[in-house]
Write an enzyme that holds these catalytic residues in place. Structure first.
Site, short mmCIF file in Angstrom:
data_model
loop_
_atom_site.label_atom_id
_atom_site.label_comp_id
_atom_site.label_asym_id
_atom_site.label_seq_id
_atom_site.Cartn_x
_atom_site.Cartn_y
_atom_site.Cartn_z
N HIS A 189 41.42 -22.97 1.89
CA HIS A 189 40.89 -22.37 0.66
C HIS A 189 40.70 -23.39 -0.45
CE1 HIS A 189 41.36 -17.92 1.06
NE2 HIS A 189 40.42 -18.03 0.16
N CYS A 486 23.99 -29.05 11.64
CA CYS A 486 24.25 -27.99 10.66
C CYS A 486 25.75 -27.75 10.45
CB CYS A 486 23.56 -26.70 11.04
SG CYS A 486 24.20 -25.96 12.54
C1 PEP Z 1 29.47 -25.38 13.62
O1 PEP Z 1 30.23 -25.03 14.51
O2 PEP Z 1 29.36 -26.58 13.23
C2 PEP Z 1 28.66 -24.39 12.91
C3 PEP Z 1 27.75 -24.75 12.03
O3 PEP Z 1 28.91 -23.08 13.17
P1 PEP Z 1 30.14 -22.25 12.52
O4 PEP Z 1 30.80 -23.19 11.53
O5 PEP Z 1 29.53 -21.08 11.89
O6 PEP Z 1 30.96 -21.97 13.71
#
Ligand code: PEP
Ligand code: MG
Length: 574
Positions: A189, A486
């Site tokens: 957090h 991402c």
């Molecule tokens: C990841 O795993 O890097 C991703 C972008 O998906 P999440 O964080 O939503 O699992």
């Protein structure tokens, strides 16, 4: 003068600070009262409990009033828990039956926490919030200090073991110039709050045990260095570099390109319309990840087609002419979605999650694709749709067929290492990929991403992760396709520049990181980024099978890249 201590940790929010240290001291654990309360004192005991819960609530609300945005929200959530009528009445009942106030409050919170976990419709962090409220109320009953954040009246660097959510909510960037934590994880957090408030933050700090209150600390959130009583000239140069970075950020407007004019695509990771609007305001080139599962996390039943179309359209319409990548439900593990068939599992991160939920309920995926296809139909560029947690080429082929049948462009998230190794054939099946570095790191390093003790394994600077990413980027280039990133790695400006040097095509991140990343890359030439990539993973980035000449560790990797970038940046400034 030599520095008294040179320590280091994992930098999670960039930025530098030079100020005196103040330790956040957690209150001592309190031993609970186990004696039965005599009948005649029970009403009084109930009053003690109610008064303590009221006092805690009032303090949380008064702090909420003084803070803004998500910090204020966190404090209000904690205050709402302390006033929850169901909790108060269950606790009162226990006290009336003879249980002392502190034990009663503890038992009832434990019951609620168990229900939260079993219901599977909340995130683990809610339980942390509950425990925090319990500790505050119990401390208040005992007349002990609640919470741990000291009152500050001058710039300070806070050192701590960990920071409770409500304390994180009370961080004031006017006085808290940096946060150094012995524990913590990348998704704690307080890390999220520090990032939103722009407070430089280092977690998993080692070698700081002997630091005293009042000593001067230099914190460099770019490389994780913590120096106690540093050389004054050195401190000034680090702070000057950081100020130049801030200025570049303020002046940056996008679109993103390197100093020599090579276009870099920066997208937003979003979960709703508000975040999509924020991404647009920050100059995003579109959305690289819409986390659809978060839109419907609280619902018990599958939303019907119309409800899904409405929800997706409200977000996707924010970028009518720009690239938009929606991810199908990543249900399971830390994001339980009851109607997608997720069930409690022994080892949920390795269980039925992401695309694997079709093993239980394939129709949920089909309905979602139908809804997305409706939204895509009105767009200039068809929607790009990708699946999470894909492990085999068979799964990729099945998904790509379903998406193409509906007139959209299929992609796959590379989160499972098995698929990263098969990037070459994967690019013959799908139009694009997006590297989810959060999960890719979790699975490649065999380290639970929610476990704060494992933060150093979960650092995307780990050379094994970077080598695998480069392998994927190289395969994408061979097939004329695009590899994006991402995961959180894309939000680290230094790492984002290394990824660019590896040939990663687009970077998708929290909207708040877009300016930081965009302005940093805009000060570097593509060739500098390529040199950094070579320095980090070896002479021939992406050739996993050649002799390895890259970095030895995550720390070494970051330092190799920073050396090259800092030289380039100071040459520009001089
Ligand atoms: C990841 O795993 O890097 C991703 C972008 O998906 P999440 O964080 O939503 O699992
Ligand atoms: Mg993921």
């Amino acid at each position: 003068m030599d520095a008294r201590i040179n320590a280091r940790g994992i930098p999670v929010v960039t930025g530098a600070a030079f100020a005196p240290v103040r330790w956040v001291v957690r209150p001592q654990p309190i031993s609970l009262d186990s004696q039965t309360v005599p009948k005649e004192l029970r009403d009084h005991e109930v009053e003690r409990f109610v008064e303590a819960a009221d006092n805690v609530t009032a303090r949380l609300l008064s702090r909420a009033e003084k803070s803004v945005g998500s910090s204020s929200d966190l404090l209000r959530v904690a205050a709402a828990m302390a006033t929850d009528p169901a909790w108060r009445s269950a606790t009162t009942k226990l006290i009336q039956a003879g249980t002392p106030a502190d034990s009663a409050a503890t038992q009832t919170i434990a019951d609620i926490a168990r229900k939260f976990v079993a219901a599977g419709d909340t995130l683990a962090e809610r339980v942390t919030d509950l425990i925090d409220v319990r500790d505050r109320v119990v401390a208040e009953i005992h007349g002990m200090p609640e919470g741990a954040l000291p009152e500050l009246d001058k710039p300070t660097i806070l050192f701590c073991d960990d920071l409770a959510p409500a304390d994180a909510g009370a961080l004031d960037p006017k006085y808290v110039k940096a946060l150094v934590c012995r524990g913590g994880g990348p998704t704690s957090h307080f890390v999220i709050v520090s990032r939103q408030l722009g407070i430089p933050c280092i977690i998993s700090a080692k070698g700081i045990d002997n630091v005293e209150d009042g000593e001067l600390a230099l914190v460099d959130g770019a490389n994780g260095h913590i120096t106690i009583n540093p050389d004054a000239g050195h401190a000034r140069s680090i702070i000057a570099l950081d100020e130049a970075r801030h200025q570049a950020e303020d002046n940056w407007e996008g679109p993103a390109c390197t100093k020599d004019g090579i276009r870099i695509y920066l997208y937003g990771n979003v979960q709703d319309r508000m975040q999509a609007l924020q991404a647009r305001k920050m100059g995003a080139d579109g959305v690289g990840l819409l986390r659809t599962e978060l839109t419907f996390l609280g619902t018990r039943n599958e939303p019907n087609l119309d409800a899904q179309i409405r929800a997706y359209k409200s977000v996707i319409d924010v970028f009518p002419d720009k690239r938009f990548i929606a991810r199908t439900l990543d249900a399971g593990s830390d994001k339980p979605v009851v109607w997608a068939g997720t069930q409690p599992e022994e080892n949920p991160a390795l269980g039925v999650r992401g695309l694997r939920t079709i093993l239980r309920k394939k129709e949920v995926l089909l309905h979602q694709l139908d809804a997305l296809a409706e939204v895509s139909a009105g767009r200039k560029e068809p929607l790009r749709v990708m699946a999470p947690m894909v492990s085999t080429l068979d799964e990729a082929q099945m998904f790509a067929d379903l998406v193409r049948e509906r007139g959209m462009s299929p992609g796959i998230m590379i989160e499972v290492p098995a698929l990263a190794f098969l990037a070459d054939p994967l690019y013959q099946i799908v139009d694009f990929t997006s590297l989810g570095t959060n999960d890719l790191t979790q699975y490649l390093m065999a380290a639970d991403r929610t476990n704060p003790y494992l933060a150093s394994y979960l650092d995307a600077w780990q050379p094994a992760i970077l080598t695998l990413i480069a392998h994927v980027a190289r395969a994408a280039a061979r097939h004329g396709k695009q590899a994006c990133v991402c995961g959180e790695a894309a939000a680290d400006p230094v790492l984002a520049s290394v990824l660019t040097g590896m040939g990663v095509h687009g970077l998708s991140m929290a909207p708040s990181a877009i300016k930081t990343v965009g302005s940093y890359i805009s000060q570097l030439n593509l060739d500098t980024c390529k040199r950094a990539a070579i320095a980090v993973i070896g002479n021939d980035p992406g050739d996993m099978y050649g002799p390895y000449t890259g970095a030895f560790s995550a720390v070494d990797a970051r330092e190799r890249a920073l050396k090259i970038f800092n030289e380039a940046l100071s040459a520009t400034q001089n």
